[in-house]
Design a protein around this motif. Structure first.
Motif, PDB file in Angstrom:
ATOM      1  N   MET A   1       0.843  -1.201   0.000  1.00  0.00           N
ATOM      2  CA  MET A   1       0.000   0.000   0.000  1.00  0.00           C
ATOM      3  C   MET A   1       0.875   1.246   0.000  1.00  0.00           C
ATOM      4  SD  MET A   1      -2.764   1.273   2.837  1.00  0.00           S
ATOM      5  CE  MET A   1      -1.486   1.729   3.990  1.00  0.00           C
ATOM      6  N   LYS A   2       0.577   2.181  -0.905  1.00  0.00           N
ATOM      7  CA  LYS A   2       1.321   3.417  -0.955  1.00  0.00           C
ATOM      8  C   LYS A   2       0.968   4.279   0.247  1.00  0.00           C
ATOM      9  CE  LYS A   2       3.536   2.604  -4.719  1.00  0.00           C
ATOM     10  NZ  LYS A   2       4.994   2.453  -4.698  1.00  0.00           N
TER      11      LYS A   2
ATOM     12  N   THR B   1     -12.772  10.318  -2.286  1.00  0.00           N
ATOM     13  CA  THR B   1     -12.940   9.055  -2.994  1.00  0.00           C
ATOM     14  C   THR B   1     -13.311   9.304  -4.446  1.00  0.00           C
ATOM     15  OG1 THR B   1     -15.290   8.916  -2.398  1.00  0.00           O
ATOM     16  CG2 THR B   1     -13.696   7.918  -0.882  1.00  0.00           C
ATOM     17  N   VAL B   2     -13.219   8.240  -5.246  1.00  0.00           N
ATOM     18  CA  VAL B   2     -13.573   8.349  -6.662  1.00  0.00           C
ATOM     19  C   VAL B   2     -15.041   8.710  -6.820  1.00  0.00           C
ATOM     20  CG1 VAL B   2     -13.732   7.063  -8.826  1.00  0.00           C
ATOM     21  CG2 VAL B   2     -11.773   6.703  -7.307  1.00  0.00           C
ATOM     22  N   GLU B   3     -15.887   8.189  -5.936  1.00  0.00           N
ATOM     23  CA  GLU B   3     -17.326   8.439  -6.035  1.00  0.00           C
ATOM     24  C   GLU B   3     -17.676   9.901  -5.771  1.00  0.00           C
ATOM     25  OE1 GLU B   3     -15.952   6.086  -4.184  1.00  0.00           O
ATOM     26  OE2 GLU B   3     -16.397   4.336  -5.425  1.00  0.00           O
ATOM     27  N   THR B   4     -17.003  10.525  -4.812  1.00  0.00           N
ATOM     28  CA  THR B   4     -17.361  11.898  -4.428  1.00  0.00           C
ATOM     29  C   THR B   4     -16.516  12.964  -5.104  1.00  0.00           C
ATOM     30  OG1 THR B   4     -15.895  11.757  -2.505  1.00  0.00           O
ATOM     31  CG2 THR B   4     -18.213  11.158  -2.185  1.00  0.00           C
TER      32      THR B   4
ATOM     33  N   TYR C   1     -11.274  10.990  -7.515  1.00  0.00           N
ATOM     34  CA  TYR C   1      -9.980  10.371  -7.278  1.00  0.00           C
ATOM     35  C   TYR C   1      -9.858  10.049  -5.787  1.00  0.00           C
ATOM     36  CZ  TYR C   1      -8.661  15.068  -5.661  1.00  0.00           C
ATOM     37  OH  TYR C   1      -8.609  16.277  -4.991  1.00  0.00           O
ATOM     38  N   ASN C   2      -8.907   9.192  -5.467  1.00  0.00           N
ATOM     39  CA  ASN C   2      -8.674   8.808  -4.077  1.00  0.00           C
ATOM     40  C   ASN C   2      -7.546   9.650  -3.476  1.00  0.00           C
ATOM     41  OD1 ASN C   2     -10.590   6.726  -3.902  1.00  0.00           O
ATOM     42  ND2 ASN C   2      -9.177   5.261  -4.843  1.00  0.00           N
ATOM     43  N   ALA C   3      -7.800  10.214  -2.299  1.00  0.00           N
ATOM     44  CA  ALA C   3      -6.784  11.017  -1.622  1.00  0.00           C
ATOM     45  C   ALA C   3      -7.186  11.207  -0.167  1.00  0.00           C
ATOM     46  CB  ALA C   3      -6.617  12.375  -2.301  1.00  0.00           C
ATOM     47  N   ILE C   4      -6.193  11.545   0.637  1.00  0.00           N
ATOM     48  CA  ILE C   4      -6.456  11.953   2.021  1.00  0.00           C
ATOM     49  C   ILE C   4      -5.818  13.322   2.238  1.00  0.00           C
ATOM     50  CG2 ILE C   4      -6.675   9.647   2.986  1.00  0.00           C
ATOM     51  CD1 ILE C   4      -3.777   9.889   3.970  1.00  0.00           C
ATOM     52  N   LYS C   5      -6.445  14.122   3.071  1.00  0.00           N
ATOM     53  CA  LYS C   5      -5.886  15.424   3.434  1.00  0.00           C
ATOM     54  C   LYS C   5      -5.395  15.313   4.865  1.00  0.00           C
ATOM     55  CE  LYS C   5      -7.738  19.082   1.673  1.00  0.00           C
ATOM     56  NZ  LYS C   5      -8.616  20.232   1.365  1.00  0.00           N
TER      57      LYS C   5
ATOM     58  N   SER D   1      -8.648   2.912   2.002  1.00  0.00           N
ATOM     59  CA  SER D   1      -9.638   2.210   2.822  1.00  0.00           C
ATOM     60  C   SER D   1      -9.193   2.061   4.278  1.00  0.00           C
ATOM     61  CB  SER D   1      -9.921   0.828   2.232  1.00  0.00           C
ATOM     62  OG  SER D   1      -8.728   0.067   2.156  1.00  0.00           O
ATOM     63  N   SER D   2      -7.890   2.054   4.510  1.00  0.00           N
ATOM     64  CA  SER D   2      -7.395   1.860   5.873  1.00  0.00           C
ATOM     65  C   SER D   2      -7.334   3.159   6.668  1.00  0.00           C
ATOM     66  CB  SER D   2      -6.001   1.215   5.834  1.00  0.00           C
ATOM     67  OG  SER D   2      -5.088   2.053   5.153  1.00  0.00           O
ATOM     68  N   TYR D   3      -7.643   4.281   6.026  1.00  0.00           N
ATOM     69  CA  TYR D   3      -7.585   5.571   6.704  1.00  0.00           C
ATOM     70  C   TYR D   3      -8.989   6.053   7.048  1.00  0.00           C
ATOM     71  CZ  TYR D   3      -2.761   5.849   5.018  1.00  0.00           C
ATOM     72  OH  TYR D   3      -1.444   5.606   4.764  1.00  0.00           O
ATOM     73  N   ASN D   4      -9.112   6.700   8.200  1.00  0.00           N
ATOM     74  CA  ASN D   4     -10.360   7.323   8.622  1.00  0.00           C
ATOM     75  C   ASN D   4     -10.067   8.720   9.151  1.00  0.00           C
ATOM     76  OD1 ASN D   4     -12.237   5.051   8.253  1.00  0.00           O
ATOM     77  ND2 ASN D   4     -11.041   4.079   9.874  1.00  0.00           N
ATOM     78  N   VAL D   5     -11.057   9.599   9.040  1.00  0.00           N
ATOM     79  CA  VAL D   5     -10.897  10.958   9.545  1.00  0.00           C
ATOM     80  C   VAL D   5     -10.620  10.920  11.039  1.00  0.00           C
ATOM     81  CG1 VAL D   5     -12.051  13.180   9.909  1.00  0.00           C
ATOM     82  CG2 VAL D   5     -12.349  11.943   7.748  1.00  0.00           C
ATOM     83  N   GLY D   6      -9.578  11.632  11.454  1.00  0.00           N
ATOM     84  CA  GLY D   6      -9.183  11.640  12.850  1.00  0.00           C
ATOM     85  C   GLY D   6      -8.019  10.718  13.161  1.00  0.00           C
ATOM     86  N   ASP D   7      -7.680   9.806  12.229  1.00  0.00           N
ATOM     87  CA  ASP D   7      -6.542   8.908  12.461  1.00  0.00           C
ATOM     88  C   ASP D   7      -5.235   9.685  12.490  1.00  0.00           C
ATOM     89  OD1 ASP D   7      -8.280   6.849  12.489  1.00  0.00           O
ATOM     90  OD2 ASP D   7      -7.708   6.005  10.545  1.00  0.00           O
ATOM     91  N   GLU D   8      -4.265   9.154  13.232  1.00  0.00           N
ATOM     92  CA  GLU D   8      -2.933   9.750  13.289  1.00  0.00           C
ATOM     93  C   GLU D   8      -1.955   8.907  12.468  1.00  0.00           C
ATOM     94  OE1 GLU D   8      -2.082  12.541  17.144  1.00  0.00           O
ATOM     95  OE2 GLU D   8      -1.432  10.449  17.206  1.00  0.00           O
ATOM     96  N   ILE D   9      -1.144   9.596  11.672  1.00  0.00           N
ATOM     97  CA  ILE D   9      -0.097   8.937  10.897  1.00  0.00           C
ATOM     98  C   ILE D   9       1.241   9.310  11.527  1.00  0.00           C
ATOM     99  CG2 ILE D   9       0.961   8.678   8.626  1.00  0.00           C
ATOM    100  CD1 ILE D   9      -1.663   9.620   7.395  1.00  0.00           C
ATOM    101  N   LYS D  10       1.988   8.303  11.938  1.00  0.00           N
ATOM    102  CA  LYS D  10       3.257   8.546  12.628  1.00  0.00           C
ATOM    103  C   LYS D  10       4.426   8.000  11.813  1.00  0.00           C
ATOM    104  CE  LYS D  10       1.181   8.524  17.246  1.00  0.00           C
ATOM    105  NZ  LYS D  10       1.222   7.964  18.616  1.00  0.00           N
TER     106      LYS D  10
END
Length: 210
Positions: free
Chosen positions: A1-2, A40-43, A46-50, A89-98
């Motif tokens: 996963m990128k 997401t692609v639907e909304t 394209y797929n991306a996270i901010k 798919s593995s990311y959700n709003v509020g998650d922390e990336i370390k």
């Protein structure tokens, strides 16, 4: 996963590897970053996270950014960037990336803004040769002849000239991660990366690993 993360350039040092070799490294304070939005692609097509990174006083954040943080119900941050990823798919709003999303031995691409040098001449900006420095030549560090005679009667494209140097968006590809300090959120990258101390960088999986 990128994957990717935002980081701050702390500075450069050198460390010994297990085989005894001494290598120069850049120390990066990577994260923690907060996921503020999923696209997401639907909304969005394209797929991306901010993601957001860096402490800041709330009064220094503008109203549009405050609205994004309020919608995500997260704390305001200094930097807000979007990362395009194939799978979110593995990311959700509020998650922390370390920093632990990367490990020693991984290869990353580092994107940032290079050091600014202001208005520079052709010798500093392009590495041009200088003219004679003695015997009254009166021609030392200038850019050189501007063109030919009446034909073609213009300056060719690509002529090296003085101008603004630095402050460019640059990506350095395929950098090796030498060490990851999970407790302090530090990533040690072999070699140099763009920018001054304290500047913002974006680390992503190297495209050469595809």
């Amino acid at each position: 996963m990128k994957k990717g993360i935002l980081a701050k350039k702390v500075g450069m040092t050198q460390i010994f590897l297990e085989d005894g070799k001494l290598v120069p490294v850049t120390v990066l304070e990577a994260g923690p970053c907060t996921v503020v939005q999923k696209k997401t692609v639907e909304t969005d097509g394209y797929n991306a996270i901010k993601i957001a990174f860096g402490e800041v006083r709330e009064k220094l954040v503008n109203k549009p950014a405050k609205g994004e943080f309020a919608k995500a119900n997260t704390e305001v941050k200094r930097h807000l960037r979007e990362l395009r990823l194939d799978d979110i798919s593995s990311y959700n709003v509020g998650d922390e990336i370390k920093a632990d999303i990367f490990a020693a031995g991984d290869n990353v691409d580092a994107s940032g803004v290079t050091k600014g040098h202001g208005f520079a001449g052709v010798i500093k900006r392009h590495g041009a040769h200088r003219g004679p420095m003695s015997h009254g030549s009166m021609y030392h560090r200038r850019p050189g002849s501007m063109g030919a005679h009446s034909d073609p009667g213009r300056v060719f494209k690509g002529k090296i000239l003085p101008g603004h140097m630095g402050s460019d968006n640059v990506t350095i590809l395929n950098l090796d991660i030498v060490k990851v300090d999970v407790d302090k959120n530090l990533i040690y990258v072999k070699g140099s990366v763009p920018g001054i101390k304290g500047s913002l960088l974006c680390l992503r999986d190297s495209i050469k690993n595809k």
